[in-house]
Design an enzyme around this catalytic site. Structure first.
Site, mmCIF file in Angstrom:
data_model
loop_
_atom_site.group_PDB
_atom_site.id
_atom_site.type_symbol
_atom_site.label_atom_id
_atom_site.label_comp_id
_atom_site.label_asym_id
_atom_site.label_seq_id
_atom_site.Cartn_x
_atom_site.Cartn_y
_atom_site.Cartn_z
ATOM 1 N N TYR A 152 -25.366 22.470 2.356
ATOM 2 C CA TYR A 152 -26.047 21.484 3.187
ATOM 3 C C TYR A 152 -26.509 20.296 2.337
ATOM 4 C CZ TYR A 152 -26.388 23.187 8.017
ATOM 5 O OH TYR A 152 -26.119 23.531 9.313
ATOM 6 N N GLU A 159 -22.686 12.633 3.057
ATOM 7 C CA GLU A 159 -22.689 11.879 4.321
ATOM 8 C C GLU A 159 -23.526 10.623 4.193
ATOM 9 O OE1 GLU A 159 -23.719 14.268 7.771
ATOM 10 O OE2 GLU A 159 -22.553 15.972 7.010
#
Lengths: 226, 312
Positions: A152, A159
């Site tokens: 994550y 991202e």
């Protein structure tokens, strides 16, 4: 009738999960291959098609979650957890990488694609096993609820980084923008919307991480008790 | 009588319990708890009867005006109540005042102040008549809401959690700014004069109707705030349960017909869905078996639209 219904549901979900699993396995394979043979600039071109297919197929999962309200209930993940995840994935896949080719040669593409594909191959094989065989091996359960702790952060950083890199290209190209004046007195600025998206990552990321942590606690303690 | 006050996890909230007269009311118990715990003033307390183990259903909430003895087991002189802290509370009138004050101030700021220079629009701004009327309409609307908050509405609960202030203000203030930005924009494109007049005219009629609905609702409740549900009657309430929400939604439709902005329509859709949610809840509460089902001499809740004839 109920027996046939749930058998169909199981068959459908098995097929869905294994097909998407193979999609992501391809992404991982081509990514690592390109990275080793050429370099990080070539990763995007190598994975583009399977990535777009596998990621866009995930829209089905929103449908699966929605079906809960109308039929017996297809899957258990709440729409509130799947929607932001799928939203950000689609935004990156189509709204950043595909729309702004200048981002495709960046090294963050490699970390993004590898983080996503490892997470997804584990996740889809886990669900695929459960649907097809009734249960998944405990090591897969452990992987499913543990690897996110590393992936994550790496995925989210990639991202956020890629959106940030794309910003100047968004501003300069005016792509997807709607300007005034017009009959409906409306405007849309893609650059500012993306800035807003970046802001949402600030509370959104800890929220998703905490959600996975609580899911981990539930899943691993249930396995222990069993 | 002896009252034991426990938390939902079973811990004693007030050590040793509280002794009260047998004739004491729930409100007296709340005062006593407040006296012993300092932090938990009465409007923060939610007191319920313990759930019987094995039995499902929602716990019975103690009503402040009722006598404690109503909740005791027959014959025993003691009572156990479960305490829940609702968190810091504000008066509903406070909450409404601040959430409506935002739009009232923010919208004229976009009209009067040179805000658009910061968005890169230099030079003179031509103001169309519709933009002026829109500003007056909008400000009147929120002024009306504030006046109704203090002089018309009778609230079923006196207070609301503090966190709602932030949530509600974010909603009203953000949408207020979003709509004001487009309605007062230098590149705003007005609709035809006729469309503007129809929009504002219809909107004003609906605001008046909405005000009358509020008056009717006020008269259903008596001033001491003893609550309880009544069947609304008269005017539009004869055909639709939540006529107040209906007129409010139609009023926004009028504003949007006159001003024609996507932002305004987005707000309309969001507001309408929130109100529809409330209307469905209100309608089903009024039809509920124990209140207005037509049995045991109780009046039957008449067949009515919920909020939006002829759709819902």
């Amino acid at each position: 009738m109920a027996g046939v219904g749930s058998a169909v549901r199981r068959l459908y979900l098995s097929v869905y999960n294994w097909v998407v699993f193979f999609g992501w396995a391809q992404v991982l394979y081509y990514a690592v291959l390109a990275l080793r043979e050429t370099g990080h600039e070539a990763v995007y071109a190598a994975v583009e098609r399977p990535l777009q297919l596998a990621q866009t197929a995930a829209i089905m999962e929103i449908l699966h979650g929605l079906v809960v309200y109308f039929l017996i209930g297809l899957v258990r993940s709440p729409v509130s957890a799947t929607l932001p995840q799928i939203g950000s994935r689609l935004f990156l896949t189509w709204g950043v990488l595909w729309s702004f080719p200048e981002t495709q040669s960046h090294i963050l593409v490699s970390s993004l694609v590898i983080s996503w594909s490892i997470t997804e191959t584990i996740r889809y094989s886990f669900f695929g096993m459960k649907e097809a065989f009734g249960s998944a091996p405990s090591w897969l359960l452990w992987l499913r609820y543990s690897t996110f702790m590393l992936l994550y952060p790496t995925g989210i950083t990639s991202e956020v980084g890629l959106i940030y890199i794309a910003l100047p290209y968004m501003k300069a190209s005016e792509k997807y923008c709607l300007r005034m004046p017009n009959k409906w007195n409306f405007s849309y600025d893609y650059y500012y919307s993306s800035l807003l998206a970046l802001l949402i990552y600030v509370p959104g990321s800890p929220h998703m991480y905490r959600y996975m942590l609580s899911q981990r606690k539930k899943a691993l303690s249930k396995a222990k008790a069993a | 009588m002896k009252v034991t006050v426990v938390s939902r996890s079973g811990r004693e909230v007030v050590k040793g319990g509280i002794d009260l007269k047998d004739s004491a009311k729930v409100a007296d118990l709340q005062e006593a708890i407040h006296a012993r715990t300092k932090k938990y003033y009465p409007s923060r307390q939610r007191l319920t009867l313990p759930l019987q183990p094995g039995k499902g259903g929602k716990p019975v909430v103690l009503s402040p005006k009722a006598s404690l003895s109503e909740y005791c087991e027959k014959g025993s002189g003691s009572l156990t109540v479960v305490f829940k802290d609702l968190g810091p509370q504000v008066y509903y009138s406070t909450l409404f005042f601040f959430e409506y004050l935002g739009p009232l101030i923010i919208y004229p700021m976009f009209y009067y102040l040179p805000v658009y220079k910061f968005f890169g629009y230099e030079g003179e701004r031509v103001i169309h008549p519709v933009q002026t009327y829109a500003m007056y309409y909008w400000c009147f609307h929120y002024f009306k809401r504030i006046m109704e908050t203090f002089f018309v509405h009778r609230f079923s609960h006196a207070t609301s959690p503090l966190s709602n202030v932030f949530r509600n203000c974010a909603y009203y203030w953000t949408f207020g700014a979003y709509i004001a930005y487009y309605c007062n924009h230098p590149l705003y494109t007005p609709v035809s004069d006729l469309q503007m007049k129809i929009g504002f005219g219809f909107g004003i009629l609906c605001q008046i109707a909405n005000f009358y609905c509020h008056i009717l609702l006020r008269n259903l409740r008596n001033p001491s705030g003893s609550g309880g549900y009544q069947i609304p009657r008269g005017f539009l309430f004869n055909i639709v349960t939540c006529a107040n929400y209906t007129t409010e939604i139609y009023q926004w439709i009028g504003f949007n017909i006159a001003t024609q902005t996507v932002a305004g329509y987005i707000f309309l859709v969001v507001a309408a869905s929130i109100m529809t949610n409330w209307a469905l809840g209100k309608h089903s509460r009024l039809k509920k078996a124990s209140l207005f089902d037509g049995k045991d001499g109780r009046p039957k809740y008449p067949r009515r639209w919920v909020i939006f004839p002829p759709f819902l």
